[in-house]
Design a protein around this motif. Structure first.
Motif, short mmCIF file in Angstrom:
data_model
loop_
_atom_site.label_atom_id
_atom_site.label_comp_id
_atom_site.label_asym_id
_atom_site.label_seq_id
_atom_site.Cartn_x
_atom_site.Cartn_y
_atom_site.Cartn_z
N GLU A 52 6.05 3.05 0.99
CA GLU A 52 5.23 1.99 1.59
C GLU A 52 6.09 0.90 2.19
OE1 GLU A 52 1.15 1.23 -0.38
OE2 GLU A 52 2.51 1.55 -2.08
N ARG A 53 7.38 0.90 1.91
CA ARG A 53 8.28 -0.12 2.45
C ARG A 53 8.91 0.30 3.77
NH1 ARG A 53 11.60 -2.19 -2.96
NH2 ARG A 53 9.75 -2.79 -4.18
N GLU A 54 8.62 1.50 4.22
CA GLU A 54 9.22 2.02 5.44
C GLU A 54 8.14 2.41 6.44
OE1 GLU A 54 11.63 5.27 4.24
OE2 GLU A 54 13.00 4.06 3.02
N THR A 55 8.52 2.51 7.71
CA THR A 55 7.61 2.97 8.75
C THR A 55 7.42 4.47 8.62
OG1 THR A 55 8.36 1.22 10.25
CG2 THR A 55 7.20 3.10 11.23
N TRP A 56 6.18 4.91 8.64
CA TRP A 56 5.90 6.34 8.49
C TRP A 56 6.01 7.08 9.82
CZ3 TRP A 56 0.82 6.19 5.12
CH2 TRP A 56 1.13 5.64 3.87
N LYS A 57 6.52 8.27 9.75
CA LYS A 57 6.52 9.18 10.89
C LYS A 57 5.63 10.36 10.53
CE LYS A 57 11.14 7.86 12.47
NZ LYS A 57 12.53 8.33 12.78
N VAL A 58 4.36 10.22 10.85
CA VAL A 58 3.35 11.22 10.50
C VAL A 58 3.05 12.07 11.73
CG1 VAL A 58 0.99 11.57 9.69
CG2 VAL A 58 2.38 9.72 8.74
N VAL A 59 3.10 13.37 11.57
CA VAL A 59 2.88 14.28 12.70
C VAL A 59 1.76 15.26 12.38
CG1 VAL A 59 5.30 14.11 13.41
CG2 VAL A 59 4.61 15.94 11.83
N PRO A 60 1.06 15.77 13.38
CA PRO A 60 0.03 16.78 13.15
C PRO A 60 0.60 17.98 12.39
CG PRO A 60 -0.10 15.95 15.39
CD PRO A 60 1.15 15.39 14.80
N GLY A 61 -0.14 18.45 11.40
CA GLY A 61 0.32 19.57 10.60
C GLY A 61 1.15 19.16 9.40
N GLY A 62 1.47 17.85 9.28
CA GLY A 62 2.29 17.38 8.17
C GLY A 62 1.48 17.13 6.91
N LYS A 63 2.19 17.17 5.78
CA LYS A 63 1.57 16.90 4.47
C LYS A 63 2.41 15.86 3.75
CE LYS A 63 1.71 21.27 3.26
NZ LYS A 63 1.47 22.54 2.51
N TYR A 64 1.77 14.80 3.26
CA TYR A 64 2.51 13.65 2.75
C TYR A 64 1.86 13.09 1.48
CZ TYR A 64 3.83 13.91 7.69
OH TYR A 64 4.24 14.35 8.92
N TYR A 65 2.64 12.28 0.76
CA TYR A 65 2.11 11.58 -0.41
C TYR A 65 2.95 10.34 -0.65
CZ TYR A 65 5.96 12.93 -3.51
OH TYR A 65 7.19 13.06 -4.08
N PHE A 66 2.37 9.37 -1.35
CA PHE A 66 3.14 8.22 -1.84
C PHE A 66 2.54 7.78 -3.17
CE2 PHE A 66 -0.21 6.26 0.70
CZ PHE A 66 -0.62 5.18 -0.06
N THR A 67 3.34 7.09 -3.96
CA THR A 67 2.88 6.62 -5.28
C THR A 67 3.02 5.10 -5.33
OG1 THR A 67 5.08 6.81 -6.30
CG2 THR A 67 3.66 8.76 -6.35
N ARG A 68 2.31 4.51 -6.30
CA ARG A 68 2.41 3.07 -6.52
C ARG A 68 2.44 2.81 -8.03
NH1 ARG A 68 -1.81 -0.69 -3.44
NH2 ARG A 68 -0.63 0.20 -1.70
N ASN A 69 3.47 2.09 -8.46
CA ASN A 69 3.65 1.74 -9.86
C ASN A 69 3.74 2.98 -10.77
OD1 ASN A 69 3.90 -0.15 -12.04
ND2 ASN A 69 1.77 0.22 -12.58
N ALA A 70 4.00 4.14 -10.17
CA ALA A 70 4.10 5.41 -10.91
C ALA A 70 2.82 5.76 -11.65
CB ALA A 70 5.27 5.37 -11.90
N SER A 71 1.71 5.06 -11.34
CA SER A 71 0.45 5.32 -12.02
C SER A 71 -0.70 5.63 -11.05
CB SER A 71 0.06 4.13 -12.90
OG SER A 71 -0.11 2.95 -12.12
N ALA A 72 -0.43 5.58 -9.75
CA ALA A 72 -1.43 5.93 -8.74
C ALA A 72 -0.74 6.75 -7.66
CB ALA A 72 -2.06 4.67 -8.13
N ILE A 73 -1.47 7.68 -7.10
CA ILE A 73 -0.89 8.55 -6.09
C ILE A 73 -1.91 8.81 -4.98
CG2 ILE A 73 -1.56 10.64 -7.38
CD1 ILE A 73 1.07 11.92 -6.28
N VAL A 74 -1.43 8.84 -3.74
CA VAL A 74 -2.25 9.15 -2.58
C VAL A 74 -1.58 10.29 -1.82
CG1 VAL A 74 -3.18 8.30 -0.39
CG2 VAL A 74 -3.11 6.79 -2.38
#
Length: 208
Positions: A52-74
């Motif tokens: 969340e501290r960096e600019t994302w480079k999201v492309v069609p067909g990509g699969k991504y995730y990020f976590t917050r406080n090690a207790s939530a995930i998207v």
């Protein structure tokens, strides 16, 4: 018949999916364990971690995730034909659940019994916690090399129990029992009980 075979196969498939869910839940004792286990699953399917501290480079067909406080995930996947402005679907779920949580000062001794001070987290069916084998899991923060670090803990064996009061000490138990969390929900450490029994048996043998 062919229709019956298909029906049996569908039932077996539903059972396999249910077993996978149970296996997953058995690994997710706490929100922290749930996130850690889910990360392993996602990375095994080719998902890429984002910050969340960096600019994302999201492309069609990509699969991504990020976590917050090690207790939530998207986690999300971008369709191969996705264009800016298209719609999207969201599915949400909890990583946490109602449970007794250890207090900062958790040690408590009553009448020679070593107990654990807990506080309620969420609105649970607390009467279902009585007379069950219980353990401890969560995240701990510790100092190593002059720095604070964190790690996950899970004790994979029963070490304590919240006992019910004997019926002759609570005659109205079958007429309706209202749980008072602070009075009734302090687990007894099983290891302490075992130690007392062992010391008692050792003393008897020595006296003989």
């Amino acid at each position: 018949s062919r229709q019956q075979r298909r029906q049996r196969e569908r039932e077996r498939e539903r059972m396999r999916e249910a077993e996978k869910l149970v296996e997953y839940l058995n690994e997710c004792w706490t929100p922290f364990h749930a996130v850690e286990h889910t990360v392993g699953k996602l990375e095994g399917e080719g998902f890429e971690k984002l910050s969340e501290r960096e600019t994302w480079k999201v492309v069609p067909g990509g699969k991504y995730y990020f976590t917050r406080n090690a207790s939530a995930i998207v986690a999300f996947a971008v369709g191969g034909k996705y264009e800016a402005g298209n719609g999207f679907r969201i599915i949400g779920a909890h990583t946490d659940s109602p449970c007794p949580k250890l207090k900062p000062v958790s040690k408590e001794t009553k009448n020679g019994w070593l107990m654990v001070n807990c506080q309620n987290y969420g609105g649970g069916l607390w009467y279902t916690w009585f007379d069950r084998d219980l353990s401890v899991a969560g995240r701990v923060v510790y100092k190593s090399g002059g720095k604070l670090k964190s790690g996950l803990v899970r004790v994979n064996k029963p070490i304590m129990r919240i006992p019910s009061l004997a019926i002759h000490l609570n005659r109205g138990a079958n007429d309706g029992f209202k749980v008072n969390f602070q009075q009734h929900m302090s687990p007894v450490l099983a290891t302490s009980i075992k130690d007392q029994l062992n010391r008692g048996s050792s003393g008897e043998q020595e006296s003989k």
